[in-house]
Write a protein that holds these residues in place. Structure first.
Motif, PDB file in Angstrom:
ATOM      1  N   ILE A  14      -1.098  -8.915   2.698  1.00 12.38           N
ATOM      2  CA  ILE A  14      -0.531  -8.003   1.912  1.00 12.38           C
ATOM      3  C   ILE A  14      -0.428  -6.702   2.012  1.00 12.38           C
ATOM      4  O   ILE A  14      -1.024  -6.391   1.077  1.00 12.38           O
ATOM      5  N   ARG A  15       0.092  -5.645   2.175  1.00 12.39           N
ATOM      6  CA  ARG A  15       0.118  -4.454   2.666  1.00 12.39           C
ATOM      7  C   ARG A  15       1.225  -3.939   2.228  1.00 12.39           C
ATOM      8  O   ARG A  15       2.456  -3.922   2.967  1.00 12.39           O
ATOM      9  N   ALA A  16       1.149  -2.328   1.524  1.00 13.87           N
ATOM     10  CA  ALA A  16       3.080  -1.567   1.963  1.00 13.87           C
ATOM     11  C   ALA A  16       2.625  -0.464   1.750  1.00 13.87           C
ATOM     12  O   ALA A  16       1.821  -0.104   1.226  1.00 13.87           O
ATOM     13  N   GLU A  17       3.544   0.518   1.796  1.00 17.67           N
ATOM     14  CA  GLU A  17       3.492   1.912   2.194  1.00 17.67           C
ATOM     15  C   GLU A  17       4.824   2.109   1.006  1.00 17.67           C
ATOM     16  O   GLU A  17       5.632   1.888   2.459  1.00 17.67           O
ATOM     17  N   THR A  18       5.269   2.780   0.467  1.00 15.76           N
ATOM     18  CA  THR A  18       6.372   3.631   0.980  1.00 15.76           C
ATOM     19  C   THR A  18       6.840   5.035  -0.054  1.00 15.76           C
ATOM     20  O   THR A  18       5.606   5.533  -0.729  1.00 15.76           O
ATOM     21  N   SER A  19       7.401   5.156  -0.473  1.00 15.41           N
ATOM     22  CA  SER A  19       7.814   7.046  -1.121  1.00 15.41           C
ATOM     23  C   SER A  19       9.768   7.042  -0.978  1.00 15.41           C
ATOM     24  O   SER A  19      10.172   6.882  -0.334  1.00 15.41           O
ATOM     25  N   VAL A  20       9.381   8.157  -1.245  1.00 17.52           N
ATOM     26  CA  VAL A  20      10.506   8.433  -1.655  1.00 17.52           C
ATOM     27  C   VAL A  20      10.926   9.522  -2.834  1.00 17.52           C
ATOM     28  O   VAL A  20       9.382  10.659  -2.799  1.00 17.52           O
ATOM     29  N   SER A  21      11.815  11.130  -2.287  1.00 16.26           N
ATOM     30  CA  SER A  21      11.537  12.245  -2.426  1.00 16.26           C
ATOM     31  C   SER A  21      13.401  11.838  -2.668  1.00 16.26           C
ATOM     32  O   SER A  21      14.897  12.018  -2.424  1.00 16.26           O
ATOM     33  N   GLY A  22      13.607  13.417  -3.921  1.00 19.72           N
ATOM     34  CA  GLY A  22      15.244  13.870  -4.294  1.00 19.72           C
ATOM     35  C   GLY A  22      15.086  14.694  -5.079  1.00 19.72           C
ATOM     36  O   GLY A  22      13.751  15.739  -5.219  1.00 19.72           O
ATOM     37  N   THR A  23      15.779  15.013  -5.563  1.00 22.02           N
ATOM     38  CA  THR A  23      15.669  16.130  -7.484  1.00 22.02           C
ATOM     39  C   THR A  23      15.366  16.346  -8.214  1.00 22.02           C
ATOM     40  O   THR A  23      15.793  14.952  -8.817  1.00 22.02           O
TER      41      THR A  23
END
Length: 258
Positions: A75-84
């Motif tokens: 199992i592999r996961a890549e995640t990202s988030v962007s905001g203020t």
């Protein structure tokens, strides 16, 4: 339980030890490492990088199975988030998760605006089983992403409160209640952690009657520990306990480096 819940919970830990009380004059970056275990046995490792530029933030990270878990599932996961970022408040605009199990990969994308989901997609689109509880438009108003939704300005009461979370597939409420404090330490932090019990309440985006969902709904053993380290003015998770049918899943911060 949603497959992305424990992944994004670990990602939220990446804020620990980074954000100062005021907007930084220059960008700040940090790398955080985590240990994920079931029944005390390591099953995955995670590394995340966080960046804050004055009024904006972004996180990118990866999670991989390790040890004996590799013999059972890859199992592999890549995640990202962007905001203020303003006044200690984190508000996501874009959240992505790519989740791979063996040769199968699925991509989740969510766009937020003012706490409301304005668009979301899953690719490839899954075939929903009989008994699937859909996510409605009402479910996607006034919601939090599963990363920023677990981080609070220092001084605000962390628990009790109810967090309306949408992770790209499942809409859930995480109902927090206070359980006191406990000592916690890792490479880069030693101090007290605020302990909150967590009750899992699924709202949509799951199969009704699914055994793991029902197990988690009935459980009273889930906990999230929050702490604020060094110059930080944010309360963020440092330790998570999630009961599963095969043992207790734990996510622990191990090391922070700037």
């Amino acid at each position: 339980m949603s497959k992305s819940f424990w992944i994004t919970t670990a990602t939220a830990l990446s804020f620990l030890g980074l954000t100062p009380s005021a907007s930084p004059a220059a960008s700040l970056t940090q790398q955080t490492e985590y240990r994920i275990a079931i029944g005390g046995l390591p099953v995955a490792r995670a590394v995340f990088s966080t960046r804050i530029d004055k009024t904006r933030y972004s996180i990118s990270g990866r999670v991989n199975t390790s040890g004996l878990a590799d013999l059972i599932a890859d199992i592999r996961a890549e995640t990202s988030v962007s905001g203020t970022y303003a006044g200690g408040a984190l508000k996501a605009r874009n959240y992505d998760l790519t989740y791979s199990s063996g040769k199968k990969t699925r991509v989740y994308r969510v766009n937020f605006n003012g706490g409301r989901v304005v668009s979301n997609s899953i690719s490839p689109e899954p075939v929903r089983p009989e008994g699937w509880v859909p996510v409605t438009a009402r479910h996607l108003r006034s919601v939090l992403d599963p990363l920023s939704g677990l981080v609070f300005p220092e001084g605000k009461k962390v628990c009790p409160r109810s967090l309306p979370i949408f992770d790209g597939e499942t809409r859930m409420d995480l109902v927090l209640a206070a359980k006191g404090t406990k000592p916690f330490k890792f490479d880069g932090y030693a101090g007290e952690a605020m302990v909150c019990s967590v009750r899992f309440v699924p709202k949509g985006g799951y199969k009704q009657g699914r055994k793991d969902i029902e197990y988690l709904k009935r459980s009273s053993e889930m906990e999230i520990w929050f702490a604020s380290a060094g110059k930080v003015r944010l309360m963020a998770p440092v330790f998570v306990r999630i009961p599963t049918q095969i043992g207790m899943l734990t996510i622990s911060a191990r090391k922070i480096s700037n």
